[in-house]
Every structure is written in structure tokens, then in C-alpha cells.
Motif scaffolding. Sequence first.
Motif, short mmCIF file in Angstrom:
data_model
loop_
_atom_site.label_atom_id
_atom_site.label_comp_id
_atom_site.label_asym_id
_atom_site.label_seq_id
_atom_site.Cartn_x
_atom_site.Cartn_y
_atom_site.Cartn_z
N ASN A 195 32.94 45.79 54.70
CA ASN A 195 33.48 47.07 54.90
C ASN A 195 34.50 47.14 54.93
N HIS A 196 35.24 46.45 55.42
CA HIS A 196 36.85 46.31 55.98
C HIS A 196 37.47 45.27 54.27
N TYR A 197 38.48 46.11 53.98
CA TYR A 197 38.79 45.59 52.14
C TYR A 197 40.46 45.55 52.73
N GLY A 198 41.41 44.65 52.07
CA GLY A 198 42.15 44.90 51.51
C GLY A 198 43.03 44.62 50.58
N ILE A 199 43.71 46.00 49.80
CA ILE A 199 43.86 46.00 48.36
C ILE A 199 44.87 46.10 48.63
N LEU A 200 45.51 45.34 47.10
CA LEU A 200 46.64 44.90 46.55
C LEU A 200 46.80 45.73 44.97
N ILE A 201 47.62 46.86 44.74
CA ILE A 201 47.92 46.85 43.28
C ILE A 201 48.99 47.19 42.71
N VAL A 202 49.47 46.63 42.25
CA VAL A 202 50.84 46.16 40.79
C VAL A 202 50.51 47.25 39.68
N SER A 203 51.36 48.14 39.73
CA SER A 203 51.02 49.27 38.52
C SER A 203 52.05 49.66 38.23
N ASN A 204 52.51 49.82 37.09
CA ASN A 204 53.99 51.38 36.03
C ASN A 204 53.17 52.15 36.67
N ASP A 205 51.87 52.50 36.94
CA ASP A 205 51.38 54.31 37.47
C ASP A 205 51.50 54.16 38.19
N PHE A 206 52.34 53.62 39.37
CA PHE A 206 52.89 54.51 40.48
C PHE A 206 54.20 54.94 40.42
N ILE A 207 54.59 54.25 39.23
CA ILE A 207 56.04 54.63 39.26
C ILE A 207 56.55 56.46 39.44
N ASN A 208 57.17 56.51 40.01
CA ASN A 208 57.64 58.02 40.52
C ASN A 208 57.28 58.65 41.09
N ILE A 209 55.67 57.98 42.53
CA ILE A 209 54.83 58.05 43.25
C ILE A 209 55.13 58.15 44.62
N SER A 210 54.94 58.64 45.40
CA SER A 210 55.26 58.85 46.84
C SER A 210 54.32 57.38 46.78
N LEU A 211 54.48 57.30 48.44
CA LEU A 211 53.29 55.31 49.35
C LEU A 211 52.85 56.64 49.84
N ILE A 212 52.50 57.99 50.47
CA ILE A 212 51.50 58.25 50.58
C ILE A 212 50.65 58.72 49.52
N GLU A 221 30.33 53.41 53.19
CA GLU A 221 30.46 52.30 53.05
C GLU A 221 31.51 51.39 53.72
N ILE A 222 32.66 52.09 53.03
CA ILE A 222 33.73 51.58 53.47
C ILE A 222 34.39 51.87 55.05
N HIS A 223 34.69 51.00 55.83
CA HIS A 223 35.18 51.80 57.03
C HIS A 223 36.45 51.99 57.23
N ALA A 224 36.72 50.43 56.47
CA ALA A 224 38.80 50.39 56.39
C ALA A 224 39.43 50.25 54.71
N LEU A 225 40.07 50.22 54.40
CA LEU A 225 40.85 49.87 53.55
C LEU A 225 42.47 49.65 54.28
N GLN A 226 42.95 48.61 53.95
CA GLN A 226 44.42 47.96 53.99
C GLN A 226 45.02 48.16 52.83
N ILE A 227 45.51 48.87 52.03
CA ILE A 227 45.97 49.49 50.76
C ILE A 227 47.62 48.99 50.94
N ARG A 228 48.35 48.08 49.80
CA ARG A 228 49.33 48.07 49.33
C ARG A 228 49.87 47.91 48.00
N THR A 229 50.09 49.07 47.71
CA THR A 229 50.80 49.51 46.34
C THR A 229 52.35 49.15 46.18
#
Length: 82
Positions: free
Chosen positions: A29-46, A63-71
Motif C-alpha cells: 500500500n506504500h510504493y516508491g516509483i521511479l520513471i525515466v522517460s522522455n515523455d516528461f520533457i518540458n513538463i513541470s515536476l508537479i 488500495e494505495i495509501h502513499a506514492l513516493q514518485i521520482r521522475t
Amino acid sequence: MTKEDILKRLTENFQNSKIDVQDLTGNSNHYGILIVSNDFINISLINRHKKIYNIFQNEMNIEIHALQIRTYTNEEWSKKNI
């Protein structure tokens, strides 16, 4: 929702990307997610985070209580890991 479910959904939404999902507590229910993608070009962190939260909007707080997101874009990731 399992780690594999999250990975599958992210892979469908971010094709040709590096994706890593970690179950941070072992309780699925608590996950860490790392995504490296060029889909994020010119998109702000938020807006990157909003894009991911929208994928899991039906599961958040149920089902998911927390996401730790790194993009990162591929270029950002390369610079970070020199």
C-alpha cells in the motif's frame, strides 16, 4: 494493488521508459516509483506527478495509501548518474 499491477499500468502509459516500482513497507500500500522517460520533457515536476496520480486515481486512499514518485527525462537521469 500489487507491485506488478502498478508496473503493468505504468508500462502501458510510459512506453519505452525505465520504470522501477518498490513496495516500501511490504504491505502492498506504500510504493516508491521511479520513471525515466522522455515523455516528461518540458513538463513541470508537479504536472509529472499529477500525470502519475491520474493513472491511479481510483486506487488512491483505498488500495494505495502513499506514492513516493521520482521522475526524470533521459537527459536528467544521465546527468544525475554521472
